[in-house]
Motif scaffolding. Structure first.
Motif, short mmCIF file in Angstrom:
data_model
loop_
_atom_site.label_atom_id
_atom_site.label_comp_id
_atom_site.label_asym_id
_atom_site.label_seq_id
_atom_site.Cartn_x
_atom_site.Cartn_y
_atom_site.Cartn_z
N GLY B 68 -0.25 73.79 -4.09
CA GLY B 68 -1.69 74.01 -3.98
C GLY B 68 -2.09 74.86 -2.79
O GLY B 68 -3.20 75.38 -2.75
N LEU B 69 -1.20 75.00 -1.81
CA LEU B 69 -1.56 75.80 -0.64
C LEU B 69 -1.32 77.29 -0.87
O LEU B 69 -1.77 78.12 -0.08
CB LEU B 69 -0.75 75.33 0.58
N GLN B 70 -0.62 77.62 -1.94
CA GLN B 70 -0.27 79.02 -2.16
C GLN B 70 -1.51 79.89 -2.31
O GLN B 70 -1.64 80.92 -1.67
CB GLN B 70 0.62 79.16 -3.40
N LYS B 71 -2.41 79.46 -3.18
CA LYS B 71 -3.58 80.29 -3.48
C LYS B 71 -4.49 80.46 -2.26
O LYS B 71 -4.78 81.59 -1.87
CB LYS B 71 -4.33 79.70 -4.68
N PRO B 72 -4.96 79.36 -1.64
CA PRO B 72 -5.89 79.57 -0.52
C PRO B 72 -5.27 80.33 0.66
O PRO B 72 -5.98 81.01 1.38
CB PRO B 72 -6.29 78.15 -0.11
N LEU B 73 -3.96 80.22 0.84
CA LEU B 73 -3.35 80.85 2.02
C LEU B 73 -2.66 82.17 1.68
O LEU B 73 -2.02 82.78 2.54
CB LEU B 73 -2.33 79.89 2.67
N GLY B 74 -2.77 82.62 0.45
CA GLY B 74 -2.12 83.87 0.07
C GLY B 74 -0.62 83.80 0.31
O GLY B 74 -0.01 84.73 0.83
N LEU B 75 -0.05 82.66 -0.06
CA LEU B 75 1.34 82.37 0.29
C LEU B 75 2.13 82.26 -1.01
O LEU B 75 1.61 81.78 -2.02
CB LEU B 75 1.34 81.02 1.01
N LYS B 76 3.38 82.71 -0.97
CA LYS B 76 4.22 82.49 -2.13
C LYS B 76 5.35 81.57 -1.71
O LYS B 76 6.10 81.88 -0.80
CB LYS B 76 4.76 83.84 -2.62
N MET B 77 5.43 80.41 -2.38
CA MET B 77 6.53 79.50 -2.08
C MET B 77 7.64 79.74 -3.10
O MET B 77 7.38 79.90 -4.29
CB MET B 77 6.08 78.04 -2.19
N ARG B 78 8.88 79.74 -2.62
CA ARG B 78 10.01 79.83 -3.55
C ARG B 78 10.61 78.45 -3.73
O ARG B 78 10.88 77.75 -2.76
CB ARG B 78 11.06 80.80 -3.03
N PHE B 79 10.80 78.06 -4.98
CA PHE B 79 11.40 76.76 -5.29
C PHE B 79 12.74 77.00 -5.96
O PHE B 79 12.84 77.82 -6.86
CB PHE B 79 10.52 75.97 -6.27
N GLU B 80 13.77 76.30 -5.52
CA GLU B 80 15.08 76.44 -6.16
C GLU B 80 15.65 75.06 -6.44
O GLU B 80 15.66 74.20 -5.56
CB GLU B 80 16.05 77.23 -5.27
N THR B 81 16.10 74.85 -7.68
CA THR B 81 16.83 73.62 -8.00
C THR B 81 18.22 74.01 -8.49
O THR B 81 18.46 75.17 -8.85
CB THR B 81 16.13 72.78 -9.09
N PHE B 82 19.12 73.04 -8.53
CA PHE B 82 20.52 73.36 -8.80
C PHE B 82 21.13 72.36 -9.77
O PHE B 82 20.86 71.16 -9.68
CB PHE B 82 21.32 73.33 -7.48
N ARG B 83 21.92 72.87 -10.69
CA ARG B 83 22.62 71.96 -11.59
C ARG B 83 23.85 71.38 -10.89
O ARG B 83 24.17 70.22 -11.05
CB ARG B 83 23.03 72.71 -12.86
N GLN B 84 24.50 72.22 -10.09
CA GLN B 84 25.71 71.77 -9.39
C GLN B 84 25.38 71.48 -7.92
O GLN B 84 24.90 72.37 -7.21
CB GLN B 84 26.80 72.85 -9.44
N PRO B 85 25.66 70.24 -7.45
CA PRO B 85 25.42 69.94 -6.04
C PRO B 85 26.06 70.95 -5.09
O PRO B 85 25.45 71.35 -4.10
CB PRO B 85 26.03 68.55 -5.87
N ALA B 86 27.28 71.40 -5.42
CA ALA B 86 27.97 72.33 -4.51
C ALA B 86 27.14 73.60 -4.32
O ALA B 86 27.04 74.13 -3.20
CB ALA B 86 29.35 72.67 -5.07
N ALA B 87 26.51 74.07 -5.39
CA ALA B 87 25.70 75.28 -5.29
C ALA B 87 24.48 75.04 -4.42
O ALA B 87 24.07 75.90 -3.64
CB ALA B 87 25.27 75.73 -6.69
N GLY B 88 23.90 73.83 -4.54
CA GLY B 88 22.73 73.48 -3.74
C GLY B 88 23.06 73.40 -2.26
O GLY B 88 22.26 73.79 -1.41
N VAL B 89 24.25 72.87 -1.96
CA VAL B 89 24.68 72.77 -0.57
C VAL B 89 24.91 74.17 -0.01
O VAL B 89 24.45 74.51 1.09
CB VAL B 89 25.98 71.93 -0.46
N ALA B 90 25.60 75.01 -0.77
CA ALA B 90 25.91 76.36 -0.31
C ALA B 90 24.63 77.14 -0.04
O ALA B 90 24.51 77.85 0.96
CB ALA B 90 26.77 77.08 -1.36
N ARG B 91 23.65 77.01 -0.94
CA ARG B 91 22.40 77.75 -0.78
C ARG B 91 21.63 77.28 0.46
O ARG B 91 21.08 78.09 1.21
CB ARG B 91 21.54 77.56 -2.04
N LEU B 92 21.61 75.96 0.69
CA LEU B 92 20.94 75.43 1.89
C LEU B 92 21.60 75.99 3.15
O LEU B 92 20.92 76.45 4.07
CB LEU B 92 20.99 73.89 1.90
N ASN B 93 22.94 75.99 3.17
CA ASN B 93 23.65 76.49 4.34
C ASN B 93 23.34 77.97 4.57
O ASN B 93 23.14 78.41 5.70
CB ASN B 93 25.16 76.29 4.17
#
Lengths: 131, 331
Positions: B68-93
């Motif tokens: 909800g903050l994206q529109k008023p603040l002219g902000l773009k949030m990127r959301f990423e989810t992962f099927r494989q935990p290993a991929a999620g860990v690697a991306r966070l790192n």
């Protein structure tokens, strides 16, 4: 709530942590105040924890009496129920219920035991005991 | 890497967003992120069960503030989810190595630094990761409900991010792309406030908003206190847990929103909003009184009487009805 009314009576379920709540200061403005805990919150949290402990203890007694398997005991101990354990392990609910039978549980393959253990954050060894 | 500054908040999602925005150069208060995203609500969801009891929410569903903050603040949030935990860990790192501050959805059950009694299987707890300890490899987290930054072992954080069940996080991480802008307050504040009044007064389902409070009152009244005292107590206890337990700001989020209204009064030079904030503080106190009455009945200090609790809820519903109509006129 005035900032002087923010509960500071302590709440054992917070284990010494303090939480932050908004309250009205002398100038009329809301601001963040740390709270050492409110007895009301302690009562309702304790109620939920005690209910989980009761189910765990009840399962432990039934394991000793040979009426259920260690699987059910551990499920309650890690605060899960059958639907959540099914989702976490990928094993169907009816199969989990069947694995509550001590004779069935005793013959489970290492692979299935491994899946349960993994879902609950235990080793296979821990899963088979009720210490 | 820019030094990250932790601050304690009363609710995880608004706290995470306030810290993240400040890190990106836009210091907004926690109540401002909450109010600007129109996060205040009420919902009684008898179909969604948590440990066999219905879900009661005093705010909009998870991710509502972040989105909800994206529109008023002219902000773009990127959301990423992962099927494989290993991929999620690697991306966070990878993101942390690049100096990014990263929001994470986690399950409180698997976060060892939280008090054991509060670690239930609740999957929508937000924390910020802002680095790693070089020696141990532990993640440095800013958990908005904690007083100080905390650290968390990689194995625990991975479990927390990939927990299963209702609202499973699927490793969700999020971060802003682009720079948040100071909004045109005259435009965004009235719009945000009107949206909240619509949610509270005009929701098409009778379980959302003021009507939801009345629906909950009816459900509590129907509880069989005589023959099933245990279930009655668990039901009413659940209502209060969701209202007051970890990270709500008290009074079912009403105090946070009152703080937002005070800020809005100043930014818009509309003193009427200050008077409404006072009203809402009173309503927050009514919610706290409801919690107190409930706790006394659970502990048998008062006789178990669901009808008395239902009456209190109806009184609150009446007051919120009047309040949100007045707020609509003032916005």
């Amino acid at each position: 709530m005035l900032d002087s009314e923010v509960p500071q009576e302590g709440n054992s379920t917070l284990a010494g942590h303090k939480k932050a709540v908004y309250a009205r200061g002398g100038d009329g403005k809301m601001h963040l105040v740390q709270s050492a805990g409110w007895e009301v919150e302690e009562i309702v949290t304790r109620q939920a924890v005690d209910d989980l402990l009761r189910m765990t203890e009840d399962a432990r007694r039934r394991v000793e009496a040979g009426q259920t398997s260690a699987l059910e005991y551990h499920m309650h101990r890690v605060r899960m129920d059958i639907p959540l354990l099914a989702q976490a392990s990928g094993i169907w609910q009816w199969r989990i219920r069947r694995h509550f039978r001590p004779a069935v549980f005793a013959r489970l393959s290492p692979r299935l035991l491994g899946r349960y253990a993994e879902a609950m954050g235990l080793t296979v060894d821990q899963l088979q005991k009720t210490e | 890497m820019m030094a990250f500054q932790h601050s304690q908040a009363s609710h995880c999602e608004s706290g995470v967003m306030a810290s993240m925005l400040r890190h990106h150069g836009l210091p907004l208060s926690e109540p401002m992120t909450f109010g600007l995203a129109s996060a205040l609500s009420f919902a009684y969801l008898p179909i969604v069960k948590i440990n066999g009891l219905p879900l009661v929410g005093y705010r909009m569903p998870p991710k509502f503030i972040i989105k909800g903050l994206q529109k008023p603040l002219g902000l773009k949030m990127r959301f990423e989810t992962f099927r494989q935990p290993a991929a999620g860990v690697a991306r966070l790192n990878e993101l942390l190595d690049a100096g990014q501050v990263v929001g994470l959805q986690t399950s409180v059950f698997w976060l060892p630094y939280l008090p054991a009694d509060l670690r239930f299987h609740f999957n929508a707890h937000n924390v910020l990761a802002f680095g790693r300890d070089r020696a141990s490899g532990d993640y440095l987290l800013s958990d908005p409900v904690a007083e100080t930054p905390v650290s968390c072992a990689p194995a625990d954080l991975q479990r927390a991010r990939f927990a299963k069940g209702v609202l499973a996080p699927k490793g969700l991480l999020y971060y802003p792309v682009g720079k948040p802008q100071t909004p045109d307050w005259q435009k965004v504040l009235p719009a945000a406030i009107k949206k909240t009044t619509r949610i509270m007064l005009d929701a098409p389902l009778p379980i959302i908003g003021v009507r939801g409070i009345r629906r909950l009152a009816k459900a509590i009244e129907r509880l069989d206190a005589k023959n099933d005292a245990a279930r009655t107590k668990l039901f009413i206890g659940q209502v209060v847990r969701m209202q007051e337990e970890i990270g709500t700001g008290g009074g079912g989020f009403r105090f946070i929103y009152a703080s937002f209204l005070q800020e809005a009064a100043e930014l818009l030079a509309r003193p009427a909003l200050n008077e409404l904030a006072e009203q809402l503080i009173d309503i927050g106190d009514e919610w706290r009184e409801f919690a107190l009455l409930t706790a006394r009945q659970i502990r048998d200090r008062d006789p178990l009487a669901p009808a008395a609790l239902a009456d209190k809820l109806r009184l609150i519903a009446e007051r919120e009805h009047g309040f949100f109509h007045a707020l609509r006129r003032a916005a």
